[in-house]
Design a protein around this motif. Sequence first.
Motif, PDB file in Angstrom:
ATOM      1  N   UNK A 117       1.047  -1.224   0.189  1.00  0.00           N
ATOM      2  CA  UNK A 117       0.169   0.113  -0.018  1.00  0.00           C
ATOM      3  C   UNK A 117       0.840   1.159  -0.024  1.00  0.00           C
ATOM      4  N   UNK A 118       0.399   2.268  -0.514  1.00  0.00           N
ATOM      5  CA  UNK A 118       0.874   3.591  -0.035  1.00  0.00           C
ATOM      6  C   UNK A 118       0.187   4.267   0.589  1.00  0.00           C
ATOM      7  N   UNK A 119       0.849   5.103   1.568  1.00  0.00           N
ATOM      8  CA  UNK A 119       0.247   5.745   2.671  1.00  0.00           C
ATOM      9  C   UNK A 119      -0.033   7.166   2.385  1.00  0.00           C
ATOM     10  N   UNK A 120      -0.950   7.786   2.969  1.00  0.00           N
ATOM     11  CA  UNK A 120      -1.475   9.139   2.572  1.00  0.00           C
ATOM     12  C   UNK A 120      -0.445  10.068   2.491  1.00  0.00           C
ATOM     13  N   UNK A 125      -8.163  20.806  -0.882  1.00  0.00           N
ATOM     14  CA  UNK A 125      -8.678  19.573  -1.270  1.00  0.00           C
ATOM     15  C   UNK A 125      -8.365  18.448  -1.031  1.00  0.00           C
ATOM     16  N   UNK A 126      -6.791  18.168  -0.801  1.00  0.00           N
ATOM     17  CA  UNK A 126      -6.356  16.922  -0.270  1.00  0.00           C
ATOM     18  C   UNK A 126      -6.632  16.580   1.061  1.00  0.00           C
ATOM     19  N   UNK A 137     -12.402  12.041   4.038  1.00  0.00           N
ATOM     20  CA  UNK A 137     -13.287  11.124   3.260  1.00  0.00           C
ATOM     21  C   UNK A 137     -12.521   9.788   3.102  1.00  0.00           C
ATOM     22  N   UNK A 138     -11.310   9.680   3.622  1.00  0.00           N
ATOM     23  CA  UNK A 138     -10.488   8.525   3.311  1.00  0.00           C
ATOM     24  C   UNK A 138     -11.096   7.387   4.061  1.00  0.00           C
TER      25      UNK A 138
END
Length: 585
Positions: free
Chosen positions: A133-136, A158-159, A165-166
């Motif tokens: 996985x790639x973390x935030x 925006x991010x 909403x993640x």
Amino acid sequence: MGGLKDELLKAIWHAFTALDLDHSGKVSKSQLKVLSHNLCTVLKVPHDPVALEEHFRDDDEGPVSNQGYMPYLNKFILEKVQDNFDKIEFNRMCWTLCVKKNLTKSPLLITEEDAFKVWVIFNFLSEDKYPLIIVPEEIEYLLKKLTEAMGGGWQQEQFEHYKINFDDSKDGLSVWELIELIGNGQFSKGMDRQTVSMAINEVFNELILDVLKQGYMMKKGHRRKNWTERWFVLKPNIISYYVGEDLKDKKGDILLDENCCVESLPDKDGKKCLFLIKCFDKTFEISASDKKKKQEWIQAIHSTIHLLKLGSPPPHKEARQRRKELRKKLLAEQEELERQMKELQTANENKQQELETVRKKLEEAASRAAEEEKKRLQTQVELQARFSTELEREKLIRQQMEEQVAQKSSELEQYLQRVQELEDMYLKLQEALEDERQARQDEETVRKLQARLLEEESSKRAELEKWHLEQQQAIQTTEAEKQELENQRVLKERALQEAMEQLEQLELERKQALEQYEGVKKKLEMATSKTKSWKDKVAQHEGLIRLIEPGSKNPHLITNWGPAAFTQAELEEREKNWKGKKNTE
């Protein structure tokens, strides 16, 4: 080699997972044989068919898991890998195995080639744990790089909204979710497909191909001394120059080491923005398009040589390593914090258990106190009942005393009447002097009887005084009990209000009884005083006079002095005396 092995394993993991069609974690042996052969080919590792057949011999039943494949992969492939293979070709082979199964069918703003580059970038930025996985934090880093490459402004707000909403159940995105995120244009609105593709290519060149800088510049030839435009590509230890930016026709390399240096040159021969790269055996004169480009190239080459002197990796790899170390540190701190929280929670649970134990003890103590209070109230009721009984008994005793006083009063009236009769008889006795002797004897007898009467009267008075003392003691006991009840009434005023009212009523009746008793006592004393005065009067006179006192319960004897004048014994004594006198005469 450890870092290279980790990077290779990530791409191989994607290929292995793609071959696992039923998601059981296992792949058939025939497919693993083909995968192993292809890996040996692209990694330029000597193929050992004997070891391959031995490891996957047909007498083994069933498919092989990832853990079962790892020993062969490590021993016969990864440990033999040298840094002489084409990484792009290796990645493309693994990509080909997994793309058809996993790439979304919905239309994307990026091409399949761009998706491949994003896939490779994902393997570079993903965590060293499986599933990959790639973390935030790395997502933000990649999106920032792409936005800068597209010439746009980074929308942090925006991010942050995207992170809110993640999905909290996931620690990051898979490679296919990342490709979809970049391909749907959520963070590249207003940009065309070509701009997005160029940005992906630029980030790919920097992160994967280690391209620190690239661009067109003029190079002076070593033989002809002519100036030719070339496409220069700066990497951590080399500068390659090509005919064009398609990188198909390579013209040469400038090998960089810690002994190289770069210097700015003044303009000459009609050429501007010149700088010089000095290496061990060659010197290269280069002309940039403008002063800004010249300064950027000089700075980039100088930084590269400085990193070579320090033995440091490229900036993007060093930055990636620092980010990973920071995440590890934060994770360790978070785990430590969770451990402390668990310890605090355990301590809190222990405290809660202690508090629960204390609460139970308090409840038991309260229950015992309630039981004791109940017993105390019961005792109080019993004392009150006993006190009421004592009061009733006192009333009864008082009533008996009143009856006795009334009886004594009646006897006193009879006594006074009898005295009056004796006065009348005394006048008559004056005429009976001839019987003086006999009267004297009778008087002596009367005196004895009077002494006995006085003794009886003294005994009666002592008994009355004893009753009076008992009554005083009962009164004192009543007062003490009343004080105790008064104290208890202060504590339990409402519960004992009615009892105290009854007690006050009883106290009032007792006082009235005492007053009545005092009145009777005074009357008794007056009667006693009068009796004494009459006794004195009788004592002054001679004659056969006898005080009247209450008669005996035995059958009454009637003589000339009236009923109950003598007892049977006295009468017999008197008869003996008479007979003796008679015989003497």
